[in-house]
Design a protein around this motif. Structure first.
Motif, PDB file in Angstrom:
ATOM      1  N   UNK A 148       0.819  -1.213   0.000  1.00 19.69           N
ATOM      2  CA  UNK A 148       0.000   0.000   0.000  1.00 19.69           C
ATOM      3  C   UNK A 148       0.860   1.273   0.000  1.00 19.69           C
ATOM      4  N   UNK A 149       2.168   1.143   0.226  1.00 20.04           N
ATOM      5  CA  UNK A 149       3.045   2.337   0.190  1.00 20.04           C
ATOM      6  C   UNK A 149       3.633   2.575  -1.196  1.00 20.04           C
ATOM      7  N   UNK A 150       3.251   1.741  -2.171  1.00 16.63           N
ATOM      8  CA  UNK A 150       3.875   1.782  -3.504  1.00 16.63           C
ATOM      9  C   UNK A 150       3.952   3.199  -4.104  1.00 16.63           C
ATOM     10  N   UNK A 151       2.823   3.896  -4.140  1.00 12.46           N
ATOM     11  CA  UNK A 151       2.822   5.198  -4.817  1.00 12.46           C
ATOM     12  C   UNK A 151       3.668   6.239  -4.093  1.00 12.46           C
ATOM     13  N   UNK A 152       3.738   6.137  -2.783  1.00 12.02           N
ATOM     14  CA  UNK A 152       4.546   7.114  -2.040  1.00 12.02           C
ATOM     15  C   UNK A 152       6.036   6.820  -2.149  1.00 12.02           C
ATOM     16  N   UNK A 153       6.391   5.580  -2.343  1.00 12.04           N
ATOM     17  CA  UNK A 153       7.819   5.231  -2.449  1.00 12.04           C
ATOM     18  C   UNK A 153       8.336   5.554  -3.843  1.00 12.04           C
ATOM     19  N   UNK A 154       7.545   5.239  -4.864  1.00 14.41           N
ATOM     20  CA  UNK A 154       8.009   5.500  -6.229  1.00 14.41           C
ATOM     21  C   UNK A 154       9.154   4.571  -6.598  1.00 14.41           C
ATOM     22  N   UNK A 155      10.157   5.152  -7.258  1.00 14.47           N
ATOM     23  CA  UNK A 155      11.176   4.321  -7.878  1.00 14.47           C
ATOM     24  C   UNK A 155      12.509   4.399  -7.124  1.00 14.47           C
ATOM     25  N   UNK A 156      12.497   4.138  -5.844  1.00 18.51           N
ATOM     26  CA  UNK A 156      13.753   4.220  -5.094  1.00 18.51           C
ATOM     27  C   UNK A 156      13.806   3.152  -3.994  1.00 18.51           C
ATOM     28  N   UNK A 157      15.027   2.820  -3.564  1.00 21.88           N
ATOM     29  CA  UNK A 157      15.119   1.855  -2.465  1.00 21.88           C
ATOM     30  C   UNK A 157      14.570   2.481  -1.183  1.00 21.88           C
TER      31      UNK A 157
END
Ligand code: UTP
Length: 298
Positions: free
Chosen positions: A126-135
């Protein structure tokens, strides 16, 4: 994506952490019936504050907390409390007021509501969109780890060298492996293991090692695609372990034996042990508490 681009993407600074806190806390009932497990106080701070401080101390600037029903106290804890601060100021309790203000100023806090407790994997997804493309880092509030260099700092230092997903592990007695995810791995260097596979809560007989997964991870964004494909597993939950098994097939993934004393504070006995240790270490209370314990008729 070229290997160079991929390297740049994974080599970014780790500035975001996910703290899943939407679990039901059944091991700590009835205390957790109406208040979150994460708010249980260890001496004078709620469990989740220890974990947030660990993250901030390791350079994290954005904290994403996954919450659920009955978890509003967590949001209030990391918010400004104008009324309380004003009362403390009027009463001249400026130091206490400052200490409260620091809690909300520590980082940027975001909250995502996991509508149903469908598992740790589902919470992280559920955190996918807030994390985006980074470790990013994942810290579980149940695991309180005490060491001069925090657990997450140890892992971030290592990630900067290896740039591969990293899972915090500790050796546990074989008789306890069924409480954990356990790795099947080859020793690399200095507490680092290359993970071939993971087994969730194995019996001592089935366990491929006594190296247990504990609540600190550094994950790369491809975990989200894998979680999206992960079918509900044990207890009908989307298990992080199942997605990690896939990740270990796709790329190098490591386990690192975290230095420090770990307490499973989501368990009643673990919580009591953590309370005693932290109480003894507390600069204001430690001396008297030690005396109290010594005088107990054990
Ligand atoms: P636990 O297995 O400790 O689950 O989850 P729990 O429900 O909190 O506790 P017990 O076992 O019932 O006593 C590990 C972590 O994953 C989070 C929990 O909040 C905890 O930090 N979690 C678990 C979620 O955020 N969502 C879920 O659906 C499940």
């Amino acid at each position: 994506m070229s290997a160079v681009q991929e390297g740049k993407r994974l080599g970014r600074q780790i500035t975001k952490a996910v703290i899943p806190a939407a679990g039901l806390g059944t091991r700590f009932l009835p205390a957790t019936k109406a208040s979150p497990k994460e708010m249980l106080p260890l001496v004078d701070k709620p469990l989740i504050q220890y974990v947030v401080e660990e993250a901030v101390g390791a350079g994290i600037r954005e904290i994403i907390i996954i919450t659920g029903r009955g978890k509003r106290a967590i949001e209030d804890h990391f918010d400004i409390s104008f009324e309380l601060e004003e009362t403390l100021r009027q009463n001249g309790k400026l130091e206490l007021m400052e200490s409260l203000r620091k809690i909300s100023d520590m980082a940027d806090f975001c909250y995502i509501r996991q509508r149903q407790a469908l598992g740790l994997g589902h919470a992280i997804l559920s955190a996918k969109n807030l994390i985006g493309d980074e470790p990013f880092a994942v810290l579980l509030g149940d695991d309180i780890i005490d060491h001069p260099t925090s657990a997450l700092q140890q892992m971030i230092d290592l990630y900067q060298k290896n740039q591969a997903p990293l899972i915090g592990i500790q050796k546990v007695p074989k008789s306890e492996v069924r409480q954990y995810g356990v790795i099947d791995a080859e020793a690399a260097v200095d507490g680092l293991y290359k993970i071939n596979d993971l087994v969730e809560k194995p019996s001592p007989k089935e366990a491929p090692s006594n190296l247990a997964v504990i609540g600190r991870y550094i994950l790369t964004p491809e975990i989200f695609e894998l979680l999206e494909k992960t079918k509900p597993g044990k207890n009908n939950e989307i298990q992080l372990t199942d997605a990690l098994k896939e990740l270990a097939r796709l790329r190098n993934m490591y386990g690192y034996v975290i230095q420090g004393k770990r307490f499973d504070a989501g368990d009643k006995l673990g919580f009591l042990k953590a309370t005693v240790e932290m109480g003894l270490k507390n600069p204001e209370l430690g001396k008297e508490f030690r005396k109290f314990l010594k005088d107990l008729p054990l």
